[in-house]
Scaffold this active site. Structure first.
Site, PDB file in Angstrom:
ATOM      1  N   GLY A  94       0.829  -1.190   0.000  1.00 41.35           N
ATOM      2  CA  GLY A  94       0.000   0.000   0.000  1.00 41.35           C
ATOM      3  C   GLY A  94       0.864   1.241   0.000  1.00 41.35           C
ATOM      4  O   GLY A  94       2.075   1.170   0.263  1.00 41.35           O
ATOM      5  N   GLN A 149       3.278   9.944   1.536  1.00 41.11           N
ATOM      6  CA  GLN A 149       4.572   9.248   1.484  1.00 41.11           C
ATOM      7  C   GLN A 149       5.419   9.670   0.286  1.00 41.11           C
ATOM      8  O   GLN A 149       6.628   9.447   0.286  1.00 41.11           O
ATOM      9  CB  GLN A 149       4.371   7.726   1.453  1.00 41.11           C
ATOM     10  CG  GLN A 149       3.812   7.158   2.753  1.00 41.11           C
ATOM     11  CD  GLN A 149       3.675   5.658   2.676  1.00 41.11           C
ATOM     12  OE1 GLN A 149       2.677   5.155   2.171  1.00 41.11           O
ATOM     13  NE2 GLN A 149       4.681   4.937   3.128  1.00 41.11           N
ATOM     14  N   CYS A 193       6.319  -0.827   6.525  1.00 40.54           N
ATOM     15  CA  CYS A 193       5.938   0.407   5.843  1.00 40.54           C
ATOM     16  C   CYS A 193       7.101   0.846   4.959  1.00 40.54           C
ATOM     17  O   CYS A 193       8.260   0.786   5.387  1.00 40.54           O
ATOM     18  CB  CYS A 193       5.630   1.485   6.875  1.00 40.54           C
ATOM     19  SG  CYS A 193       5.123   3.063   6.174  1.00 40.54           S
ATOM     20  N   LEU A 194       6.781   1.310   3.756  1.00 43.87           N
ATOM     21  CA  LEU A 194       7.842   1.780   2.855  1.00 43.87           C
ATOM     22  C   LEU A 194       8.559   3.000   3.423  1.00 43.87           C
ATOM     23  O   LEU A 194       9.677   3.292   3.016  1.00 43.87           O
ATOM     24  CB  LEU A 194       7.258   2.104   1.476  1.00 43.87           C
ATOM     25  CG  LEU A 194       6.746   0.909   0.677  1.00 43.87           C
ATOM     26  CD1 LEU A 194       6.095   1.384  -0.613  1.00 43.87           C
ATOM     27  CD2 LEU A 194       7.855  -0.080   0.380  1.00 43.87           C
ATOM     28  N   HIS A 240      -3.774   1.100   8.304  1.00 40.98           N
ATOM     29  CA  HIS A 240      -2.383   1.555   8.180  1.00 40.98           C
ATOM     30  C   HIS A 240      -2.282   2.716   7.190  1.00 40.98           C
ATOM     31  O   HIS A 240      -1.657   3.749   7.477  1.00 40.98           O
ATOM     32  CB  HIS A 240      -1.505   0.377   7.728  1.00 40.98           C
ATOM     33  CG  HIS A 240      -0.075   0.735   7.481  1.00 40.98           C
ATOM     34  ND1 HIS A 240       0.962   0.267   8.247  1.00 40.98           N
ATOM     35  CD2 HIS A 240       0.494   1.531   6.533  1.00 40.98           C
ATOM     36  CE1 HIS A 240       2.104   0.777   7.807  1.00 40.98           C
ATOM     37  NE2 HIS A 240       1.850   1.535   6.750  1.00 40.98           N
ATOM     38  N   GLU A 241      -2.916   2.542   6.021  1.00 39.87           N
ATOM     39  CA  GLU A 241      -2.801   3.576   4.985  1.00 39.87           C
ATOM     40  C   GLU A 241      -3.522   4.863   5.386  1.00 39.87           C
ATOM     41  O   GLU A 241      -3.014   5.961   5.152  1.00 39.87           O
ATOM     42  CB  GLU A 241      -3.325   3.049   3.642  1.00 39.87           C
ATOM     43  CG  GLU A 241      -2.542   1.877   3.074  1.00 39.87           C
ATOM     44  CD  GLU A 241      -1.040   2.109   3.012  1.00 39.87           C
ATOM     45  OE1 GLU A 241      -0.603   3.256   2.814  1.00 39.87           O
ATOM     46  OE2 GLU A 241      -0.284   1.130   3.187  1.00 39.87           O
ATOM     47  N   HIS A 271      -1.663   7.211   7.575  1.00 38.37           N
ATOM     48  CA  HIS A 271      -0.714   8.116   6.914  1.00 38.37           C
ATOM     49  C   HIS A 271      -1.363   9.470   6.609  1.00 38.37           C
ATOM     50  O   HIS A 271      -0.686  10.498   6.586  1.00 38.37           O
ATOM     51  CB  HIS A 271      -0.208   7.507   5.600  1.00 38.37           C
ATOM     52  CG  HIS A 271       0.893   6.504   5.762  1.00 38.37           C
ATOM     53  ND1 HIS A 271       2.138   6.820   6.244  1.00 38.37           N
ATOM     54  CD2 HIS A 271       0.942   5.179   5.480  1.00 38.37           C
ATOM     55  CE1 HIS A 271       2.910   5.743   6.259  1.00 38.37           C
ATOM     56  NE2 HIS A 271       2.202   4.726   5.798  1.00 38.37           N
TER      57      HIS A 271
HETATM   58 NI    NI Z   1       2.994   2.799   5.485  1.00 40.97          NI
END
Ligand code: NI
Length: 177
Positions: free
Chosen positions: A47, A52, A100-101, A142-143, A146
């Site tokens: 995701g 991000q 997470c990226l 999670h997304e 952000h």
């Molecule tokens: Ni993330």
């Protein structure tokens, strides 16, 4: 179309609340979504949220392919979700591992609602309304975090359950989120 740099934890832009999308016809929105998709795919993420890549708009996307090596991570259809609203469907909370990226190479055990309803819009401005549970519900939470300036390590209850992926799960070659 472009693969964009993903901001890493420590960048203050990841801590800012994102603004709602107002113009679904804007070329910039379509370009943003393509860039997010290219970036998520290139980095093998499950995701990605617009903040991000440094864009403060309420746009997230996610997709989890079925992987027989990880039967717990059920597949989640590719979804673009704009201006999301989450409503938990029960008080039940479950802990699960997340990455997470923006926090590359790490995993943490994070409490999330097990079931929730999410509403919002797709990339074309059509309404989306789904009730989901399990890993799908976890990915959405999670997304959407952000978009509120929240990174998953901020939700870990016991930091003993936070560490490097290779050390926690040796040899499993897990993808980043
Ligand atoms: Ni993330």
């Amino acid at each position: 179309m472009a693969i964009r740099d993903v901001l890493k934890m420590g960048d203050p832009r990841l801590l800012e609340p994102a603004r709602p999308v107002e113009d679904f016809a804007a070329l910039e929105l379509a370009q943003l979504i393509v860039d997010m998709y290219d970036t998520m795919r290139a980095l093998n993420g499950a995701g990605l949220a617009a903040p991000q890549i440094g864009v403060g708009l309420q746009v997230v996307m996610f997709e989890v392919s079925a992987n027989p090596r990880y039967p717990d991570a059920e597949s989640v259809p590719f979804t673009v979700l704009v201006n999301p609203v989450l409503t938990p469907l029960s008080d039940e909370i479950e802990e699960g591992w997340e990455g997470c990226l923006s926090v590359p190479g790490m995993r943490g055990l994070v409490p999330r609602h097990t079931a929730l309803r999410y509403q919002g819009f797709d990339a074309g401005g059509q309404p989306l309304d789904r009730s989901v549970s399990g890993f799908h519900a976890r990915v959405v939470q999670h997304e959407v975090d952000h978009l509120r300036g929240i990174l998953y390590p901020m939700r870990i209850r016991d930091l003993r359950h936070f560490g490097f992926t290779e050390t926690l799960f040796p040899g499993q070659n897990l993808q980043d989120d």
